[in-house]
Design an enzyme around this catalytic site. Structure first.
Site, PDB file in Angstrom:
ATOM      1  N   SER A   1      24.900  38.925  38.952  1.00 63.51           N
ATOM      2  CA  SER A   1      25.106  40.162  38.221  1.00 63.51           C
ATOM      3  C   SER A   1      24.324  41.266  38.927  1.00 63.51           C
ATOM      4  O   SER A   1      24.467  41.427  40.139  1.00 63.51           O
ATOM      5  CB  SER A   1      24.681  40.001  36.753  1.00 63.51           C
ATOM      6  OG  SER A   1      25.009  41.150  36.006  1.00 63.51           O
TER       7      SER A   1
ATOM      8  N   HIS B   1      29.499  39.962  38.324  1.00 56.83           N
ATOM      9  CA  HIS B   1      29.751  41.004  37.327  1.00 56.83           C
ATOM     10  C   HIS B   1      29.929  42.341  38.043  1.00 56.83           C
ATOM     11  O   HIS B   1      29.079  42.741  38.846  1.00 56.83           O
ATOM     12  CB  HIS B   1      28.558  41.124  36.369  1.00 56.83           C
ATOM     13  CG  HIS B   1      28.326  39.913  35.525  1.00 56.83           C
ATOM     14  ND1 HIS B   1      27.181  39.719  34.794  1.00 56.83           N
ATOM     15  CD2 HIS B   1      29.102  38.819  35.291  1.00 56.83           C
ATOM     16  CE1 HIS B   1      27.251  38.576  34.145  1.00 56.83           C
ATOM     17  NE2 HIS B   1      28.411  38.010  34.431  1.00 56.83           N
TER      18      HIS B   1
ATOM     19  N   ASP C   1      24.272  34.934  31.059  1.00 57.70           N
ATOM     20  CA  ASP C   1      25.524  34.374  31.550  1.00 57.70           C
ATOM     21  C   ASP C   1      25.260  33.404  32.702  1.00 57.70           C
ATOM     22  O   ASP C   1      24.510  33.714  33.628  1.00 57.70           O
ATOM     23  CB  ASP C   1      26.451  35.494  32.015  1.00 57.70           C
ATOM     24  CG  ASP C   1      27.865  35.005  32.319  1.00 57.70           C
ATOM     25  OD1 ASP C   1      28.268  33.984  31.744  1.00 57.70           O
ATOM     26  OD2 ASP C   1      28.556  35.657  33.121  1.00 57.70           O
TER      27      ASP C   1
END
Length: 317
Positions: free
Chosen positions: A146, A171, A262
């Protein structure tokens, strides 16, 4: 200050707790060798005085003498890993919800190294692969990231020539996916393309999840489905990792820098399924939350800095 048998630097756990019940719980749960004390600064002074390096310092609130900047500076000098147990997370400090989770983190080696592959990485990977169930299918590597991920992906993929397929879940905001894929394609000798639904996995290829979608693996092919912008992480690292639990070949999964959790649950499931699991050291992450959350749930095959991650992927991808 009380101690367990065989106190030394590496592997030493130091619990700072003003609550007597918390210290009793620490004496029951934490691995040996360990020290139990009521003062953060006193613990650091003891480590300095005795010349002990590489310890893990567990901080449990309330901590009346906590000066975070001073503690972090002295901890870096001593090579001490800091873990906040309960309470509000602290910037740049590993966190665990309770002492049981902290005890699991204390048993996870933080392997720091650089290419060529360090012996510690080789040992961790060998241990993981020799204890995992036999897998005879195609090799698969999964990477989840991310915030701060694109720069690290550039480091990891630079000049990589994977034996198996590599799938990346980064992400990313809508509209930037094609640029990321094109850019990564200039850094590695392997073909890099955007994942599409039904696309067969090909050895030696790198696939990047399209923005606004989730990507999964199933039966030797990619599955891509639309996500819900603004309501969930896109793409979902957990969805990618969980989908590979039934993959018939050897699987390596790496969870990198990022905010939130996540990938943590998916990495834990992959680890239980026999995959080789790698987590970036929180200290080296642009945002340490995702590595921290993973380490609170699983003892991975390796906890590695970027150089060691790059070296490990050259062996495993």
């Amino acid at each position: 200050m009380t101690n367990g048998p065989g106190t030394n630097g590496p592997g030493l756990t130091v619990l700072v707790a003003t609550d007597p019940q918390r210290r009793l719980e620490g004496a029951r749960l934490l691995p040996t060798p360990r020290l139990l004390t009521v003062s953060v600064m006193g613990a650091l002074a003891y480590l300095e005085r005795e010349g002990l390096r590489g310890a893990t310092l567990l901080l449990t609130p309330p901590l009346p003498d906590l000066d975070l900047e001073q503690v972090r500076g002295r901890a870096r000098t001593l090579g001490v890993r800091l873990i906040m147990v309960g309470g509000a997370p602290l910037p740049g400090v590993l966190s665990a919800p309770d002492l049981a989770a902290a005890a699991a983190l204390c048993r996870v080696p933080v392997l720091m190294g650089a290419a060529p592959v360090p012996a510690a990485v080789t040992a961790a990977v060998t241990a993981a692969t020799t204890t995992a169930p036999a897998r005879t299918g195609a090799r698969l590597t999964l990477i989840g990231a991310s915030t701060g991920g694109p720069r690290l992906l550039a480091t990891l993929l630079r000049d990589l020539s994977p034996v198996g397929a590599v799938v990346v879940a980064q992400h990313i905001s809508a509209g930037f996916g094609p640029n990321l894929t094109q850019w990564l394609g200039t850094l590695t000798g392997a073909p890099v393309g955007t994942a599409s639904d039904g696309l067969p996995l090909q050895a030696g290829h790198v696939y990047v999840a399209p923005d606004g979608h989730h990507v999964e693996v199933s039966g030797g092919a990619l599955r891509v489905r639309p996500g819900r912008p603004g309501q969930e992480h896109l793409p979902s690292i957990d969805a990618l990792f969980v989908s590979a639990c039934s993959h018939r070949g050897p699987v390596t999964a790496a969870l990198l820098t990022g905010m939130g959790s996540d990938g943590a649950l998916g990495l834990a499931q992959l680890h239980r399924a026999g995959a080789t699991t790698l987590v970036q050291t929180p200290q080296s992450a642009t945002v340490p939350s995702m590595p921290q959350q993973a380490l609170a749930r699983v003892q991975p095959s390796g906890v590695l800095d970027p150089d060691a991650l790059r070296a490990a992927l050259r062996r495993l991808a």
